[in-house]
Design an enzyme around this catalytic site. Sequence first.
Site, mmCIF file in Angstrom:
data_model
loop_
_atom_site.group_PDB
_atom_site.id
_atom_site.type_symbol
_atom_site.label_atom_id
_atom_site.label_comp_id
_atom_site.label_asym_id
_atom_site.label_seq_id
_atom_site.Cartn_x
_atom_site.Cartn_y
_atom_site.Cartn_z
ATOM 1 N N GLY A 188 -1.289 6.197 -1.943
ATOM 2 C CA GLY A 188 -2.164 6.935 -2.755
ATOM 3 C C GLY A 188 -3.555 6.310 -3.004
ATOM 4 O O GLY A 188 -4.548 6.868 -3.003
ATOM 5 N N LYS A 189 -3.184 4.891 -3.318
ATOM 6 C CA LYS A 189 -4.491 4.397 -3.784
ATOM 7 C C LYS A 189 -5.529 3.859 -2.604
ATOM 8 O O LYS A 189 -6.562 3.848 -2.783
ATOM 9 C CB LYS A 189 -3.999 2.812 -4.454
ATOM 10 C CG LYS A 189 -3.436 3.371 -6.020
ATOM 11 C CD LYS A 189 -2.826 2.002 -6.542
ATOM 12 C CE LYS A 189 -2.068 2.389 -7.854
ATOM 13 N NZ LYS A 189 -1.058 3.350 -7.567
ATOM 14 N N ASP A 238 1.199 -3.486 4.076
ATOM 15 C CA ASP A 238 2.536 -3.217 3.600
ATOM 16 C C ASP A 238 3.568 -3.915 4.248
ATOM 17 O O ASP A 238 3.425 -4.028 5.771
ATOM 18 C CB ASP A 238 3.054 -1.840 3.564
ATOM 19 C CG ASP A 238 3.907 -1.470 2.639
ATOM 20 O OD1 ASP A 238 3.609 -1.148 1.355
ATOM 21 O OD2 ASP A 238 5.068 -1.672 2.731
ATOM 22 N N ALA A 271 0.825 -1.282 0.052
ATOM 23 C CA ALA A 271 -0.116 0.099 -0.081
ATOM 24 C C ALA A 271 0.654 1.390 0.192
ATOM 25 O O ALA A 271 0.467 2.397 -0.590
ATOM 26 C CB ALA A 271 -1.002 -0.117 1.291
ATOM 27 N N CYS A 314 4.170 0.349 -12.403
ATOM 28 C CA CYS A 314 4.657 1.512 -12.696
ATOM 29 C C CYS A 314 5.912 1.209 -13.659
ATOM 30 O O CYS A 314 6.947 1.814 -13.595
ATOM 31 C CB CYS A 314 5.182 2.196 -12.014
ATOM 32 S SG CYS A 314 6.190 1.904 -10.483
#
Length: 417
Positions: A241-242, A257, A237, A351
């Site tokens: 942001g998400k 996380d 996580a 990404c």
Amino acid sequence: MTDSLIPRRAALALLNAVTIEHRLLSECAALLAPLDAPQRARAQRLALSVLRAAGRADRWLKPHLKKRPPVQVQNALRLGVVEIAEGAAPHGVVNDIVALLADSKRTAAFAPLANAVLRKGADLPQQWGKLALPQLPEWLRGPLREAWGNSAINAMERAHFRGAPLDLTVKADAAAWAEKLGGLLLPTGSVRLASAGQVSALAGYDTGAWWVQDAAAALPVKLLGDVRGLRALDLCAAPGGKTMQLANAGAQVTALDLSAGRLGRVAENLARTQLQAEAVQGDALEFATGGWDVIVLDAPCSATGTIRRHPDLPQARDGAEIGDLIDLQARMIDHALTLLAPGGRLLFCTCSLLPDEGEVQIEAALERHLGLRVEAPTAPFIEDDWRSPEGGLRLRPDYWPSLGGMDGFYMAVLRAS
């Protein structure tokens, strides 16, 4: 020590850490710790500018050097060239670069060379734009050329050289915040600022009205549509942001996380934005709680889609870790699918610009899992060029050139039968 020398010394230390020790800038915070906030900001800006333009600086330097000097010296020369090219007073730049080299036994012998070479750069601001754009290293350029072709690679390199604006995800009324901050409302709903300055000084920061998130990184969650009341798990996580997008949209969110430190950043961001989510430290591959309506897997990846804002990555990495990352991504997809409720959805994204970390992963997952399918995204802002054959979206830094580009990203929504 002059005021200008302090950030230049720190910038040179950052450049050496990246190019010699192959460390990412994010791993070099200790080098900036002794500096005050303005000095830190300037040192970071200088280092980023030089990393982004190193290839162009080397082209200018080559005819002025009989042979390439040691990397530490080359970095000092690059720093001087880029600063002069961008409009800094040549006299002050030359003096500081010479002083930096003279201050070390390893490089002192090259101080006269730096003085002689950099004093030839008076016309650099006029010549700079005529020099060829820097290219990606071959370990990355080769695979990207194979995937997207020469024209696309050249366009991506132009986007990388331009750098990245600041994008914000706004909790509510993005149009009003775009006007208030003097920014641009993007077609996807993000607010883009061309030159933001100190982020924490912007209106709305203290009240948690928005958070920094590249427009491309904000798109995956938008593909899920209405998530109000759904149980959502955000694997990997950090920085959150998400998680914040899901919470702001009304989902019941758990943020997982592996890193306690990174999870602390998620908690800080949630507190600032006054959004609610449960934060859990743990390994995504060992997390066993199931029954989730939605799982977001922004998987560990090569991050090659973020080079326009992280120009250190191509120089600090050599691609050796990509094979292990691809294997990890596949295992995470397989495990995440076991945690879904019947009919639940897995949002997979990376990404990365490499198809092996995006399109190929989804194609392989569909072969491994009978009944798994890709939900075709239907959001009105999606452009035809973004769609990939297996049903996901492929974003690249050369897209939206008139708007300032975007990070490279891949995303797909998988629905379990």
